[in-house]
Design a protein around this motif. Structure first.
Motif, PDB file in Angstrom:
ATOM      1  N   ALA A   1      44.748   9.583  86.847  1.00  0.00           N
ATOM      2  CA  ALA A   1      44.634   8.521  86.617  1.00  0.00           C
ATOM      3  C   ALA A   1      43.985   7.504  87.101  1.00  0.00           C
ATOM      4  CB  ALA A   1      45.743   7.899  85.872  1.00  0.00           C
ATOM      5  N   ALA A   2      43.677   8.120  88.222  1.00  0.00           N
ATOM      6  CA  ALA A   2      42.710   7.255  88.989  1.00  0.00           C
ATOM      7  C   ALA A   2      41.750   7.689  88.803  1.00  0.00           C
ATOM      8  CB  ALA A   2      42.637   7.375  90.908  1.00  0.00           C
ATOM      9  N   ALA A   3      40.983   9.129  88.333  1.00  0.00           N
ATOM     10  CA  ALA A   3      39.910  10.005  87.899  1.00  0.00           C
ATOM     11  C   ALA A   3      38.980   9.115  86.910  1.00  0.00           C
ATOM     12  CB  ALA A   3      39.860  11.443  88.478  1.00  0.00           C
ATOM     13  N   ARG A   4      40.275   8.916  86.180  1.00  0.00           N
ATOM     14  CA  ARG A   4      39.992   8.233  85.077  1.00  0.00           C
ATOM     15  C   ARG A   4      39.266   6.861  84.569  1.00  0.00           C
ATOM     16  NH1 ARG A   4      42.906   5.312  79.801  1.00  0.00           N
ATOM     17  NH2 ARG A   4      41.922   6.289  77.817  1.00  0.00           N
ATOM     18  N   TYR A   5      40.207   5.990  86.116  1.00  0.00           N
ATOM     19  CA  TYR A   5      39.595   4.784  86.215  1.00  0.00           C
ATOM     20  C   TYR A   5      38.038   4.939  86.890  1.00  0.00           C
ATOM     21  CZ  TYR A   5      40.779  -0.084  87.291  1.00  0.00           C
ATOM     22  OH  TYR A   5      41.191  -1.745  87.188  1.00  0.00           O
ATOM     23  N   ALA A   6      38.225   5.784  87.686  1.00  0.00           N
ATOM     24  CA  ALA A   6      36.951   5.516  88.373  1.00  0.00           C
ATOM     25  C   ALA A   6      35.398   6.068  87.665  1.00  0.00           C
ATOM     26  CB  ALA A   6      36.938   6.692  89.129  1.00  0.00           C
ATOM     27  N   ARG A   7      36.090   6.903  86.533  1.00  0.00           N
ATOM     28  CA  ARG A   7      35.000   7.290  85.109  1.00  0.00           C
ATOM     29  C   ARG A   7      34.532   6.080  84.354  1.00  0.00           C
ATOM     30  NH1 ARG A   7      38.154  12.263  84.716  1.00  0.00           N
ATOM     31  NH2 ARG A   7      39.368  11.905  83.219  1.00  0.00           N
ATOM     32  N   TYR A   8      34.999   5.383  84.662  1.00  0.00           N
ATOM     33  CA  TYR A   8      35.227   4.460  83.458  1.00  0.00           C
ATOM     34  C   TYR A   8      34.266   3.167  84.690  1.00  0.00           C
ATOM     35  CZ  TYR A   8      36.172  -0.871  82.141  1.00  0.00           C
ATOM     36  OH  TYR A   8      36.012  -1.495  82.326  1.00  0.00           O
TER      37      TYR A   8
END
Length: 355
Positions: free
Chosen positions: A336-343
């Motif tokens: 979830a954190a990685a998805r947020y960072a990509r955004y």
């Protein structure tokens, strides 16, 4: 027998956290309104519900006016689709305005002149920031404090005189409602109550009548009128000492993706009051004063407190588990954190123990 965990998991699907949709416009239209007090955090609340989160998605809708950021439902900002903004304002403002107008009492005698001046300023040049609006009003002899101007703007938004204009970078602007909403959709009150019930319980369900009364600042009598009008288009069940309403259909079997990083303003938390705590079946969070500014969820349950810090190069998620996490739960949060960072298009940094 359904449990609190089942209901929370069901809400992940209703709210598109486990059943994402194409684009920010579909998210806002489906949820009917998304609390938007903090622009950067609420932008993620919308984006995380899309299949391919992009910052330009919601930003483009706000610039074009397809989505507005304005005061409605409660005395705070929400993102609302242009097709829904007027009927929602007209349905809910009579119970929201007193909260705003009570604080504007010292300006009561000046309100007509102030309203005229704001309309005059935005007619001459729309998309003005709050600072620019304050300066233009001062030039017309209307000196206001920052709080007074904020309350005045809220009052005028609730009267559908002004709303959000095209953002200027990260700054919110104001424009005339009539310029941004050229063909407003209007509903008779009973029709609006039915539509509100149908769409809230479809997008937030299962939820209770008291949840909707809180969310839309309505009386239980009004909510029950909406439910009566909805008839068989909604279904219900009893759990504990509450009646839960939802769109027709069976509860989902599981949540996918299992991990989410959300702020406390997110609809998964703020969209309820009466039955909010189904997302904390183990009672890990305090039921008193809110202290956390964010939360990590796995399969619809809060497992860690979360704080987000953004710099020019990186986003750091500081995580404080509320109980020991197993490897699968830690991986779900990391994903979830990685998805947020990509955004955000930033380097990811994690702080705190996940094991």
């Amino acid at each position: 027998m359904l449990t609190d965990r089942d209901i929370a998991r069901w809400r992940l699907h209703s709210q598109h956290l486990a059943a994402s949709v194409d684009g920010a416009e579909n998210v806002v239209r489906s949820l009917l309104a998304v609390q938007a007090e903090n622009p950067s955090q609420s932008a993620w609340a919308v984006a995380t519900r899309t299949r391919e989160p992009h910052q330009a998605d919601l930003a483009g809708l706000l610039a074009s006016g397809r989505v507005l950021r304005t005061h409605v439902l409660r005395p705070t900002w929400h993102y609302v689709h242009i097709d829904d903004v007027l009927w929602l304002i007209e349905l809910t403002r009579d119970r929201v305005l007193p909260t705003v107008d009570q604080q504007l009492a010292p300006l009561a005698d000046r309100m007509p002149a102030l309203a005229d001046a704001v309309v005059e300023v935005l007619t001459e040049l729309p998309d003005r920031t709050r600072g620019e609006l304050a300066e233009s009003l001062a030039q017309r002899g209307h000196e206001l404090t920052g709080m007074q101007l904020m309350l005045l703007a809220g009052h005028l938004e609730l009267h559908a005189l002004i709303c959000s204009g095209a953002p200027r970078g990260a700054e919110h602007t104001y424009a005339l409602f009539s310029d941004r909403v050229r063909a407003p959709r209007r509903l008779e009150r009973d029709e609006a109550l039915v539509e509100l019930a149908l769409r809230y319980f479809a997008s937030h369900g299962p939820a209770t009548a008291r949840d909707l009364a809180y969310w839309a600042t309505l009386t239980l009598t009004d909510v029950r009128r909406g439910l009566a009008g909805a008839g068989e288009r909604l279904e219900s069940f009893e759990h504990g000492d509450r009646m839960y309403w939802h769109a027709p259909g069976e509860p989902p079997a599981s949540a996918s993706p299992p991990g989410h990083l959300l702020q406390v303003l997110d609809e998964m938390y703020r969209g309820y009051q009466d039955s909010r705590w189904v997302l904390d079946a183990d009672g890990l969070l305090s039921r008193g004063r809110e202290t956390a500014i964010g939360m990590a969820l796995v399969d619809g349950q809060v497992v860690a407190a979360m704080k987000r810090t953004v710099t020019a190069r990186a986003v750091t998620f500081e995580l404080r588990p509320l109980r020991p996490l197993d490897p699968e739960e830690a991986e779900a949060i990391q994903n979830a954190a990685a998805r947020y960072a990509r955004y955000l298009d930033l380097e990811l940094r994690l702080a705190g123990m996940l094991g």
